[in-house]
Design a protein around this motif. Structure first.
Motif, PDB file in Angstrom:
ATOM      1  N   GLU A 244      44.731  14.192 -37.051  1.00  0.00           N
ATOM      2  CA  GLU A 244      45.058  14.811 -35.770  1.00  0.00           C
ATOM      3  C   GLU A 244      46.384  14.250 -35.275  1.00  0.00           C
ATOM      4  OE1 GLU A 244      41.870  14.713 -32.941  1.00  0.00           O
ATOM      5  OE2 GLU A 244      40.374  15.048 -34.511  1.00  0.00           O
ATOM      6  N   LEU A 245      47.305  15.159 -34.926  1.00  0.00           N
ATOM      7  CA  LEU A 245      48.623  14.768 -34.461  1.00  0.00           C
ATOM      8  C   LEU A 245      48.876  15.378 -33.093  1.00  0.00           C
ATOM      9  CD1 LEU A 245      50.206  15.781 -37.815  1.00  0.00           C
ATOM     10  CD2 LEU A 245      50.125  13.443 -37.043  1.00  0.00           C
ATOM     11  N   VAL A 246      49.692  14.698 -32.289  1.00  0.00           N
ATOM     12  CA  VAL A 246      50.065  15.173 -30.963  1.00  0.00           C
ATOM     13  C   VAL A 246      51.590  15.169 -30.857  1.00  0.00           C
ATOM     14  CG1 VAL A 246      49.862  14.760 -28.488  1.00  0.00           C
ATOM     15  CG2 VAL A 246      47.943  14.250 -29.972  1.00  0.00           C
ATOM     16  N   LYS A 247      52.135  16.223 -30.261  1.00  0.00           N
ATOM     17  CA  LYS A 247      53.594  16.334 -30.106  1.00  0.00           C
ATOM     18  C   LYS A 247      54.100  15.234 -29.174  1.00  0.00           C
ATOM     19  CE  LYS A 247      54.900  20.565 -29.748  1.00  0.00           C
ATOM     20  NZ  LYS A 247      55.198  21.900 -29.197  1.00  0.00           N
ATOM     21  N   THR A 248      55.196  14.582 -29.592  1.00  0.00           N
ATOM     22  CA  THR A 248      55.777  13.524 -28.776  1.00  0.00           C
ATOM     23  C   THR A 248      56.969  14.052 -27.999  1.00  0.00           C
ATOM     24  OG1 THR A 248      57.277  12.809 -30.514  1.00  0.00           O
ATOM     25  CG2 THR A 248      55.109  11.747 -30.443  1.00  0.00           C
ATOM     26  N   LYS A 249      57.471  13.250 -27.085  1.00  0.00           N
ATOM     27  CA  LYS A 249      58.609  13.632 -26.242  1.00  0.00           C
ATOM     28  C   LYS A 249      59.904  13.003 -26.722  1.00  0.00           C
ATOM     29  CE  LYS A 249      55.957  15.555 -23.064  1.00  0.00           C
ATOM     30  NZ  LYS A 249      55.862  16.930 -22.821  1.00  0.00           N
ATOM     31  N   ILE A 250      59.985  12.633 -27.983  1.00  0.00           N
ATOM     32  CA  ILE A 250      61.183  11.973 -28.535  1.00  0.00           C
ATOM     33  C   ILE A 250      62.309  12.968 -28.653  1.00  0.00           C
ATOM     34  CG2 ILE A 250      62.162  10.780 -30.513  1.00  0.00           C
ATOM     35  CD1 ILE A 250      59.460   9.534 -30.988  1.00  0.00           C
TER      36      ILE A 250
ATOM     37  N   GLY B 111      48.766  24.583 -29.148  1.00  0.00           N
ATOM     38  CA  GLY B 111      49.444  23.910 -28.039  1.00  0.00           C
ATOM     39  C   GLY B 111      50.282  22.753 -28.538  1.00  0.00           C
ATOM     40  N   ASP B 112      50.034  21.553 -28.024  1.00  0.00           N
ATOM     41  CA  ASP B 112      50.778  20.359 -28.434  1.00  0.00           C
ATOM     42  C   ASP B 112      50.094  19.598 -29.563  1.00  0.00           C
ATOM     43  OD1 ASP B 112      52.802  20.808 -26.669  1.00  0.00           O
ATOM     44  OD2 ASP B 112      52.060  19.432 -25.137  1.00  0.00           O
ATOM     45  N   SER B 113      49.001  20.128 -30.089  1.00  0.00           N
ATOM     46  CA  SER B 113      48.304  19.412 -31.145  1.00  0.00           C
ATOM     47  C   SER B 113      48.469  20.105 -32.492  1.00  0.00           C
ATOM     48  CB  SER B 113      46.815  19.280 -30.808  1.00  0.00           C
ATOM     49  OG  SER B 113      46.192  20.538 -30.874  1.00  0.00           O
ATOM     50  N   LEU B 114      48.407  19.295 -33.526  1.00  0.00           N
ATOM     51  CA  LEU B 114      48.506  19.769 -34.905  1.00  0.00           C
ATOM     52  C   LEU B 114      47.426  19.047 -35.692  1.00  0.00           C
ATOM     53  CD1 LEU B 114      49.995  21.119 -37.325  1.00  0.00           C
ATOM     54  CD2 LEU B 114      51.470  19.129 -37.376  1.00  0.00           C
ATOM     55  N   ILE B 115      46.569  19.809 -36.336  1.00  0.00           N
ATOM     56  CA  ILE B 115      45.487  19.226 -37.125  1.00  0.00           C
ATOM     57  C   ILE B 115      45.748  19.549 -38.587  1.00  0.00           C
ATOM     58  CG2 ILE B 115      43.003  19.207 -37.559  1.00  0.00           C
ATOM     59  CD1 ILE B 115      42.668  20.107 -34.610  1.00  0.00           C
TER      60      ILE B 115
ATOM     61  N   LEU C 112      54.152  24.549 -45.865  1.00  0.00           N
ATOM     62  CA  LEU C 112      52.963  25.393 -45.742  1.00  0.00           C
ATOM     63  C   LEU C 112      53.368  26.786 -45.277  1.00  0.00           C
ATOM     64  CD1 LEU C 112      50.809  22.772 -43.820  1.00  0.00           C
ATOM     65  CD2 LEU C 112      50.824  23.181 -46.264  1.00  0.00           C
ATOM     66  N   ASP C 113      52.669  27.794 -45.757  1.00  0.00           N
ATOM     67  CA  ASP C 113      52.937  29.183 -45.384  1.00  0.00           C
ATOM     68  C   ASP C 113      52.040  29.605 -44.229  1.00  0.00           C
ATOM     69  OD1 ASP C 113      54.794  29.527 -47.491  1.00  0.00           O
ATOM     70  OD2 ASP C 113      53.127  29.824 -48.894  1.00  0.00           O
ATOM     71  N   LYS C 114      52.597  30.400 -43.323  1.00  0.00           N
ATOM     72  CA  LYS C 114      51.830  30.910 -42.193  1.00  0.00           C
ATOM     73  C   LYS C 114      50.810  31.922 -42.709  1.00  0.00           C
ATOM     74  CE  LYS C 114      52.460  33.690 -38.089  1.00  0.00           C
ATOM     75  NZ  LYS C 114      53.430  34.321 -37.237  1.00  0.00           N
ATOM     76  N   VAL C 115      49.553  31.737 -42.317  1.00  0.00           N
ATOM     77  CA  VAL C 115      48.479  32.606 -42.758  1.00  0.00           C
ATOM     78  C   VAL C 115      48.028  33.522 -41.631  1.00  0.00           C
ATOM     79  CG1 VAL C 115      46.110  32.662 -43.630  1.00  0.00           C
ATOM     80  CG2 VAL C 115      47.682  30.922 -44.430  1.00  0.00           C
ATOM     81  N   GLU C 116      47.910  32.959 -40.437  1.00  0.00           N
ATOM     82  CA  GLU C 116      47.366  33.720 -39.317  1.00  0.00           C
ATOM     83  C   GLU C 116      47.893  33.155 -37.995  1.00  0.00           C
ATOM     84  OE1 GLU C 116      42.950  34.946 -37.607  1.00  0.00           O
ATOM     85  OE2 GLU C 116      43.127  33.353 -39.077  1.00  0.00           O
ATOM     86  N   SER C 117      48.070  34.043 -37.027  1.00  0.00           N
ATOM     87  CA  SER C 117      48.486  33.629 -35.689  1.00  0.00           C
ATOM     88  C   SER C 117      47.730  34.465 -34.675  1.00  0.00           C
ATOM     89  CB  SER C 117      49.991  33.818 -35.526  1.00  0.00           C
ATOM     90  OG  SER C 117      50.378  33.447 -34.229  1.00  0.00           O
ATOM     91  N   LYS C 118      47.034  33.789 -33.766  1.00  0.00           N
ATOM     92  CA  LYS C 118      46.215  34.487 -32.778  1.00  0.00           C
ATOM     93  C   LYS C 118      46.847  34.485 -31.398  1.00  0.00           C
ATOM     94  CE  LYS C 118      42.135  33.023 -35.268  1.00  0.00           C
ATOM     95  NZ  LYS C 118      40.987  32.128 -35.268  1.00  0.00           N
ATOM     96  N   GLY C 119      48.018  33.918 -31.244  1.00  0.00           N
ATOM     97  CA  GLY C 119      48.669  33.846 -29.944  1.00  0.00           C
ATOM     98  C   GLY C 119      48.540  32.476 -29.315  1.00  0.00           C
ATOM     99  N   HIS C 120      47.387  31.844 -29.432  1.00  0.00           N
ATOM    100  CA  HIS C 120      47.196  30.484 -28.915  1.00  0.00           C
ATOM    101  C   HIS C 120      46.961  29.487 -30.038  1.00  0.00           C
ATOM    102  CE1 HIS C 120      43.160  32.120 -29.433  1.00  0.00           C
ATOM    103  NE2 HIS C 120      42.751  30.881 -29.575  1.00  0.00           N
ATOM    104  N   GLU C 121      46.856  29.996 -31.259  1.00  0.00           N
ATOM    105  CA  GLU C 121      46.598  29.145 -32.414  1.00  0.00           C
ATOM    106  C   GLU C 121      47.253  29.766 -33.649  1.00  0.00           C
ATOM    107  OE1 GLU C 121      42.566  27.283 -33.355  1.00  0.00           O
ATOM    108  OE2 GLU C 121      42.598  29.053 -34.646  1.00  0.00           O
ATOM    109  N   THR C 122      47.945  28.940 -34.426  1.00  0.00           N
ATOM    110  CA  THR C 122      48.587  29.408 -35.651  1.00  0.00           C
ATOM    111  C   THR C 122      48.108  28.542 -36.804  1.00  0.00           C
ATOM    112  OG1 THR C 122      50.534  30.069 -34.391  1.00  0.00           O
ATOM    113  CG2 THR C 122      50.786  29.931 -36.752  1.00  0.00           C
ATOM    114  N   ILE C 123      47.793  29.198 -37.923  1.00  0.00           N
ATOM    115  CA  ILE C 123      47.259  28.497 -39.087  1.00  0.00           C
ATOM    116  C   ILE C 123      48.234  28.638 -40.256  1.00  0.00           C
ATOM    117  CG2 ILE C 123      45.349  28.393 -40.737  1.00  0.00           C
ATOM    118  CD1 ILE C 123      43.588  29.573 -38.474  1.00  0.00           C
ATOM    119  N   TYR C 124      48.535  27.492 -40.883  1.00  0.00           N
ATOM    120  CA  TYR C 124      49.400  27.427 -42.065  1.00  0.00           C
ATOM    121  C   TYR C 124      48.585  26.838 -43.211  1.00  0.00           C
ATOM    122  CZ  TYR C 124      53.277  27.972 -38.762  1.00  0.00           C
ATOM    123  OH  TYR C 124      54.130  28.442 -37.794  1.00  0.00           O
ATOM    124  N   GLU C 125      48.803  27.339 -44.425  1.00  0.00           N
ATOM    125  CA  GLU C 125      48.075  26.831 -45.586  1.00  0.00           C
ATOM    126  C   GLU C 125      48.954  26.798 -46.822  1.00  0.00           C
ATOM    127  OE1 GLU C 125      44.562  29.086 -46.402  1.00  0.00           O
ATOM    128  OE2 GLU C 125      43.529  28.415 -44.608  1.00  0.00           O
TER     129      GLU C 125
END
Length: 139
Positions: free
Chosen positions: A133-139, A120-124, A97-110
């Motif tokens: 909905e995905l959450v970053k793991t500590k693996i 943050g630690d979530s990816l939708i 996916l290509d980066k479309v927008e970044s607001k500093g606390h949220e980045t959007i790829y399409e």
């Protein structure tokens, strides 16, 4: 003879005074940020990017993560900040996916009908009618 000596001394003094090294540098040149911090599109620090420190204390950008879906499925996500892309690998399929927008606390790829929002630690992941909905793991 005194006049020649006085003129020579004055000339050397002027040359030394005018050739004095300026420690401040050129004030019209902006200093570059060598800290390696990636900025969002709005010019603020991109908080979606995670930094690691190696054994020598040098800071670097972490680019690959493992995210976990609500059903327990693991997804590998690799961010390429130079090319402004994100690749999502799951079930032996890779989506870039290509980066479309970044607001500093949220980045959007399409890419086509797929959209990913990193916050943050979530990816939708949003693909048509499917929202994962995905959450970053500590693996």
């Amino acid at each position: 003879m005194k006049k020649c000596f006085f003129i020579g001394f004055s000339l050397i003094s002027l040359v030394l005074i005018n050739c004095k090294k300026n420690e401040g540098g050129n004030k019209n040149i902006l200093k570059s940020d060598s800290s390696g911090i990636v900025l969002a599109d709005n010019g603020k620090v991109d908080s979606t990017i995670h930094y690691e420190t190696d054994v020598n204390g040098k800071k670097y950008i972490k680019t690959d993560y493992v995210y976990k879906a609500t059903d327990g499925t693991l997804v590998k996500v690799v961010f390429n900040y130079e090319e402004k892309t994100m690749s999502v690998k799951s079930n032996n399929k890779t989506f870039i996916l290509d980066k479309v927008e970044s607001k500093g606390h949220e980045t959007i790829y399409e890419k086509m009908d797929m959209k990913a929002t990193v916050k943050g630690d979530s990816l939708i992941l949003d693909q048509g009618n499917n929202i994962i909905e995905l959450v970053k793991t500590k693996i």
